[in-house]
Design a protein around this motif. Sequence first.
Motif, PDB file in Angstrom:
ATOM      1  N   GLY A 129       0.838  -1.194   0.000  1.00 58.31           N
ATOM      2  CA  GLY A 129       0.000   0.000   0.000  1.00 58.31           C
ATOM      3  C   GLY A 129       0.865   1.234   0.000  1.00 58.31           C
ATOM      4  N   PRO A 130       0.248   2.400  -0.106  1.00 61.71           N
ATOM      5  CA  PRO A 130       1.012   3.651  -0.107  1.00 61.71           C
ATOM      6  C   PRO A 130       1.744   3.884   1.217  1.00 61.71           C
ATOM      7  CG  PRO A 130      -1.212   3.991  -0.946  1.00 61.71           C
ATOM      8  CD  PRO A 130      -1.182   2.626  -0.335  1.00 61.71           C
ATOM      9  N   VAL A 131       2.962   4.406   1.113  1.00 61.79           N
ATOM     10  CA  VAL A 131       3.765   4.739   2.290  1.00 61.79           C
ATOM     11  C   VAL A 131       4.102   6.229   2.225  1.00 61.79           C
ATOM     12  CG1 VAL A 131       5.864   4.282   3.602  1.00 61.79           C
ATOM     13  CG2 VAL A 131       4.771   2.441   2.306  1.00 61.79           C
ATOM     14  N   CYS A 132       3.790   6.944   3.290  1.00 62.02           N
ATOM     15  CA  CYS A 132       4.104   8.374   3.320  1.00 62.02           C
ATOM     16  C   CYS A 132       5.102   8.654   4.430  1.00 62.02           C
ATOM     17  CB  CYS A 132       2.834   9.209   3.528  1.00 62.02           C
ATOM     18  SG  CYS A 132       2.031   8.963   5.130  1.00 62.02           S
ATOM     19  N   GLY A 133       5.788   9.768   4.320  1.00 60.59           N
ATOM     20  CA  GLY A 133       6.717  10.211   5.342  1.00 60.59           C
ATOM     21  C   GLY A 133       6.242  11.506   5.953  1.00 60.59           C
ATOM     22  N   GLY A 171      -5.495   2.785   4.826  1.00 62.38           N
ATOM     23  CA  GLY A 171      -4.650   1.739   4.261  1.00 62.38           C
ATOM     24  C   GLY A 171      -3.204   2.139   4.050  1.00 62.38           C
ATOM     25  N   TRP A 172      -2.859   3.368   4.388  1.00 62.30           N
ATOM     26  CA  TRP A 172      -1.483   3.831   4.219  1.00 62.30           C
ATOM     27  C   TRP A 172      -0.618   3.371   5.391  1.00 62.30           C
ATOM     28  CZ3 TRP A 172      -0.722   9.438   2.028  1.00 62.30           C
ATOM     29  CH2 TRP A 172      -1.472   9.574   0.835  1.00 62.30           C
ATOM     30  N   LEU A 173       0.695   3.425   5.187  1.00 62.74           N
ATOM     31  CA  LEU A 173       1.671   3.314   6.256  1.00 62.74           C
ATOM     32  C   LEU A 173       2.336   4.673   6.393  1.00 62.74           C
ATOM     33  CD1 LEU A 173       3.606   1.884   8.276  1.00 62.74           C
ATOM     34  CD2 LEU A 173       5.044   1.275   6.307  1.00 62.74           C
ATOM     35  N   ALA A 174       2.350   5.203   7.606  1.00 62.00           N
ATOM     36  CA  ALA A 174       2.984   6.502   7.852  1.00 62.00           C
ATOM     37  C   ALA A 174       4.310   6.302   8.563  1.00 62.00           C
ATOM     38  CB  ALA A 174       2.070   7.394   8.689  1.00 62.00           C
ATOM     39  N   LYS A 231      -1.847  11.388  15.883  1.00 62.00           N
ATOM     40  CA  LYS A 231      -3.106  10.646  15.757  1.00 62.00           C
ATOM     41  C   LYS A 231      -3.456  10.524  14.274  1.00 62.00           C
ATOM     42  CE  LYS A 231      -5.023  11.997  20.240  1.00 62.00           C
ATOM     43  NZ  LYS A 231      -6.145  12.669  20.953  1.00 62.00           N
ATOM     44  N   LEU A 232      -3.301   9.318  13.742  1.00 62.13           N
ATOM     45  CA  LEU A 232      -3.589   9.044  12.340  1.00 62.13           C
ATOM     46  C   LEU A 232      -4.457   7.791  12.242  1.00 62.13           C
ATOM     47  CD1 LEU A 232      -0.008   9.526  10.810  1.00 62.13           C
ATOM     48  CD2 LEU A 232      -1.837  11.229  10.948  1.00 62.13           C
ATOM     49  N   PRO A 233      -5.240   7.663  11.178  1.00 60.99           N
ATOM     50  CA  PRO A 233      -6.124   6.515  11.042  1.00 60.99           C
ATOM     51  C   PRO A 233      -5.464   5.299  10.400  1.00 60.99           C
ATOM     52  CG  PRO A 233      -6.507   8.004   9.228  1.00 60.99           C
ATOM     53  CD  PRO A 233      -5.463   8.666  10.104  1.00 60.99           C
ATOM     54  N   CYS A 234      -4.137   5.300  10.334  1.00 63.63           N
ATOM     55  CA  CYS A 234      -3.426   4.242   9.617  1.00 63.63           C
ATOM     56  C   CYS A 234      -2.316   3.659  10.475  1.00 63.63           C
ATOM     57  CB  CYS A 234      -2.839   4.807   8.318  1.00 63.63           C
ATOM     58  SG  CYS A 234      -1.518   6.016   8.593  1.00 63.63           S
ATOM     59  N   THR A 235      -1.623   2.673   9.950  1.00 61.06           N
ATOM     60  CA  THR A 235      -0.457   2.103  10.623  1.00 61.06           C
ATOM     61  C   THR A 235       0.662   3.142  10.661  1.00 61.06           C
ATOM     62  OG1 THR A 235      -1.023  -0.109   9.833  1.00 61.06           O
ATOM     63  CG2 THR A 235       1.252   0.242  10.569  1.00 61.06           C
ATOM     64  N   ILE A 236       1.305   3.253  11.812  1.00 62.79           N
ATOM     65  CA  ILE A 236       2.364   4.251  12.000  1.00 62.79           C
ATOM     66  C   ILE A 236       3.648   3.555  12.421  1.00 62.79           C
ATOM     67  CG2 ILE A 236       3.102   6.306  13.267  1.00 62.79           C
ATOM     68  CD1 ILE A 236       0.124   6.839  13.861  1.00 62.79           C
ATOM     69  N   GLN A 237       4.743   3.959  11.815  1.00 62.11           N
ATOM     70  CA  GLN A 237       6.069   3.482  12.220  1.00 62.11           C
ATOM     71  C   GLN A 237       6.943   4.686  12.508  1.00 62.11           C
ATOM     72  OE1 GLN A 237       7.992   0.691   9.549  1.00 62.11           O
ATOM     73  NE2 GLN A 237      10.032   1.194  10.327  1.00 62.11           N
ATOM     74  N   THR A 238       7.369   4.848  13.754  1.00 65.40           N
ATOM     75  CA  THR A 238       8.268   5.950  14.080  1.00 65.40           C
ATOM     76  C   THR A 238       9.691   5.554  13.698  1.00 65.40           C
ATOM     77  OG1 THR A 238       8.535   5.150  16.358  1.00 65.40           O
ATOM     78  CG2 THR A 238       6.828   6.799  15.962  1.00 65.40           C
ATOM     79  N   VAL A 239      10.462   6.531  13.252  1.00 67.49           N
ATOM     80  CA  VAL A 239      11.831   6.289  12.796  1.00 67.49           C
ATOM     81  C   VAL A 239      12.737   7.382  13.357  1.00 67.49           C
ATOM     82  CG1 VAL A 239      13.333   5.885  10.818  1.00 67.49           C
ATOM     83  CG2 VAL A 239      10.884   5.376  10.627  1.00 67.49           C
ATOM     84  N   VAL A 240      13.541   7.038  14.342  1.00 70.24           N
ATOM     85  CA  VAL A 240      14.477   8.009  14.910  1.00 70.24           C
ATOM     86  C   VAL A 240      15.498   8.395  13.846  1.00 70.24           C
ATOM     87  CG1 VAL A 240      16.236   8.389  16.679  1.00 70.24           C
ATOM     88  CG2 VAL A 240      14.148   7.115  17.238  1.00 70.24           C
ATOM     89  N   LYS A 241      15.701   9.692  13.690  1.00 67.52           N
ATOM     90  CA  LYS A 241      16.568  10.237  12.637  1.00 67.52           C
ATOM     91  C   LYS A 241      16.103   9.767  11.259  1.00 67.52           C
ATOM     92  CE  LYS A 241      20.628  10.751  15.605  1.00 67.52           C
ATOM     93  NZ  LYS A 241      22.061  10.431  15.816  1.00 67.52           N
TER      94      LYS A 241
END
Length: 205
Positions: free
Chosen positions: A13-17, A109-112, A121-131
Amino acid sequence: MSCSFDLEDGFNGPVCGLDEAGRGPLAGPVVAACVYVPPAARDLDFWAGVNDSKKLTAKKRDALFDLIQTHCICGIAEASVDEIDQMNILRASLHAMTKAFDMAGGQPGWLALVDGNQKPKLPCTIQTVVKGDSKSRSIAAASILAKVTRDRIMENLCTQYPAYGWSKNAGYGTAIHMAAITEHGITPHHRQSFAPIKKVVGAAR
């Protein structure tokens, strides 16, 4: 060395930053951006130069700002000084990210991929990325949009309040900025919840 799309790969699915600019300054809004890079845009030549916005020159950031907006799906939003003072800077930054995601047309359906270790607060899957702005091109692209937008806001405000040097210090507490606060006081664009400004306000009462 530029960032890669490695973190974006493998998700169905779409992945945004998402990234923000302006958490540390004493004045001005905090700005967040969300960038989704469509598959057709991934192989364009300009990505070779995309990196953490702080590692790029202003001229390079300006050029990439236009290219990213032309070829990607983007959202840029800000949290005002009033919102920063009411919410605190962390919550205001995350609030701006949520607005940027909405403006980019983000969907469940996105991954953030979010720079740092805090989740908006987002309605999708979230992955935090340090740096993350040094690891993911979509986060790096968001960092460029956020920084250029905020720098332009501060440059515009500097024409109204030239003594504070915002076109050069972007609202950070430099010696010139602090000297201007001592001489002229604060403006409506200063963050009164920040300790150095709170101290000035308290002394004036």
